[in-house]
Write a protein that holds these residues in place. Structure first.
Motif, mmCIF file in Angstrom:
data_model
loop_
_atom_site.group_PDB
_atom_site.id
_atom_site.type_symbol
_atom_site.label_atom_id
_atom_site.label_comp_id
_atom_site.label_asym_id
_atom_site.label_seq_id
_atom_site.Cartn_x
_atom_site.Cartn_y
_atom_site.Cartn_z
ATOM 1 N N TYR A 71 0.644 -1.217 -0.063
ATOM 2 C CA TYR A 71 -0.138 -0.003 0.216
ATOM 3 C C TYR A 71 0.990 1.270 0.073
ATOM 4 C CZ TYR A 71 -3.953 -2.831 0.836
ATOM 5 O OH TYR A 71 -4.969 -3.996 0.927
ATOM 6 N N CYS A 72 2.133 1.163 0.281
ATOM 7 C CA CYS A 72 3.004 2.239 0.119
ATOM 8 C C CYS A 72 2.821 3.431 -1.120
ATOM 9 C CB CYS A 72 4.304 2.270 0.122
ATOM 10 S SG CYS A 72 5.523 3.395 -0.053
ATOM 11 N N ASN A 73 2.178 4.371 -1.005
ATOM 12 C CA ASN A 73 2.034 5.247 -2.222
ATOM 13 C C ASN A 73 3.447 6.171 -2.686
ATOM 14 O OD1 ASN A 73 2.220 7.434 -0.644
ATOM 15 N ND2 ASN A 73 0.072 7.859 -0.606
ATOM 16 N N LYS A 74 4.432 5.834 -2.039
ATOM 17 C CA LYS A 74 5.629 6.248 -2.424
ATOM 18 C C LYS A 74 5.680 8.078 -2.239
ATOM 19 C CE LYS A 74 6.817 2.601 -5.519
ATOM 20 N NZ LYS A 74 5.634 1.932 -5.288
ATOM 21 N N CYS A 75 5.027 8.510 -1.097
ATOM 22 C CA CYS A 75 4.633 9.959 -1.033
ATOM 23 C C CYS A 75 5.961 10.665 -0.683
ATOM 24 C CB CYS A 75 3.525 10.183 0.182
ATOM 25 S SG CYS A 75 4.264 9.723 1.890
ATOM 26 N N GLY A 76 6.996 9.602 -0.106
ATOM 27 C CA GLY A 76 8.107 10.294 0.193
ATOM 28 C C GLY A 76 8.598 10.913 1.575
ATOM 29 N N LYS A 77 7.428 10.937 2.323
ATOM 30 C CA LYS A 77 7.507 11.481 3.785
ATOM 31 C C LYS A 77 8.394 10.801 4.633
ATOM 32 C CE LYS A 77 4.217 13.373 7.136
ATOM 33 N NZ LYS A 77 3.079 13.099 7.831
ATOM 34 N N CYS A 78 8.413 9.630 4.413
ATOM 35 C CA CYS A 78 9.673 8.845 5.358
ATOM 36 C C CYS A 78 11.154 8.874 4.659
ATOM 37 C CB CYS A 78 9.266 7.438 5.527
ATOM 38 S SG CYS A 78 9.311 6.457 3.889
ATOM 39 N N CYS A 79 11.182 9.787 3.488
ATOM 40 C CA CYS A 79 12.594 10.095 3.025
ATOM 41 C C CYS A 79 12.841 11.168 3.373
ATOM 42 C CB CYS A 79 12.397 9.860 1.374
ATOM 43 S SG CYS A 79 11.564 8.492 0.764
ATOM 44 N N ARG A 80 12.181 11.919 4.231
ATOM 45 C CA ARG A 80 12.623 13.373 4.509
ATOM 46 C C ARG A 80 12.542 13.402 6.060
ATOM 47 N NH1 ARG A 80 8.499 14.463 0.554
ATOM 48 N NH2 ARG A 80 9.324 14.828 -1.375
#
Ligand code: SF4
Ligand code: SF4
Length: 192
Positions: A71-80
């Motif tokens: 389900y990860c939508n690759k929003c990138g929040k955890c990458c920042r």
């Protein structure tokens, strides 16, 4: 320990047990209740399943990993998220091959800081692999990223002032564990 204890009682009577409670627990409760509306589960079993959430089994951990993959939508929040990412030497070498860049250049480019055990730390402020279209190395991203949600749940569950979930999916996944545990409890009691 007695075999007659129900699955949830086994967790709740462990001497090290600490209940999961607070605003996040309340939201997870409402979420789980909605999912169980047609299952005739006792409310006390759902509440106990919420309380038990600080204890995660291997199956629960696998479930969280699988749900993140799905389900990860690759929003990138955890990458920042400002929290450095642990990357093993093997992972950095794989990334360098994937990006057609030398291992040495890659280490310099991402400002990898040695941990002293062969692995490195890379800042996620934001992560240097985050591009305008998302993670540039997604198929071979480090295990720290693959297990991000599980690791965050494990570390935030220890937070006495209440967990701060970074990913919007976290409480949905916790509710799925609650649903699973509530139904197991119900079926266990019915089998007695
Ligand atoms: S915050 Fe959650 S949804 Fe967003 S990229 Fe990370 S794991 Fe995926
Ligand atoms: S490697 Fe990819 S998934 Fe991991 S933090 Fe960086 S951009 Fe995000």
């Amino acid at each position: 320990m007695s075999r007659s204890l129900t699955p949830l009682t086994r967790i709740l009577t462990n001497p090290d047990f600490e209940p999961f409670s607070g605003p996040s627990a309340k939201r997870v409760l409402e979420n789980a209740k909605r999912q169980l509306i047609e299952d005739d589960v006792d409310l006390i079993d759902i509440v106990n399943a919420i309380s038990s959430l600080r204890v995660l089994t291997r199956d629960d951990s696998n479930l969280i990993y699988e749900l993140q993959e799905k389900y990860c939508n690759k929003c990138g929040k955890c990458c920042r998220n400002n929290k450095p990412m642990d990357v093993t030497k093997r992972e950095l070498k794989t990334i360098s091959e994937y990006q057609h860049i030398s291992y040495k250049k890659l280490k310099k480019h991402v400002k990898a800081l040695p941990n002293g055990d062969g692995s490195s730390m890379v800042t996620r402020n934001p992560c240097p692999f985050l591009s305008s279209i998302g993670c540039a190395i997604y198929p071979i991203r480090p295990s720290d990223c693959k297990f991000f949600l599980l690791n965050q749940i494990l570390s935030e569950m220890k937070n006495n002032s209440g967990p701060r979930w970074l990913c919007h999916m976290t409480e949905d996944f916790l509710a799925k564990i609650v649903v699973k545990r509530s139904l197991e409890e119900k079926h266990f009691k019915e089998s007695k």
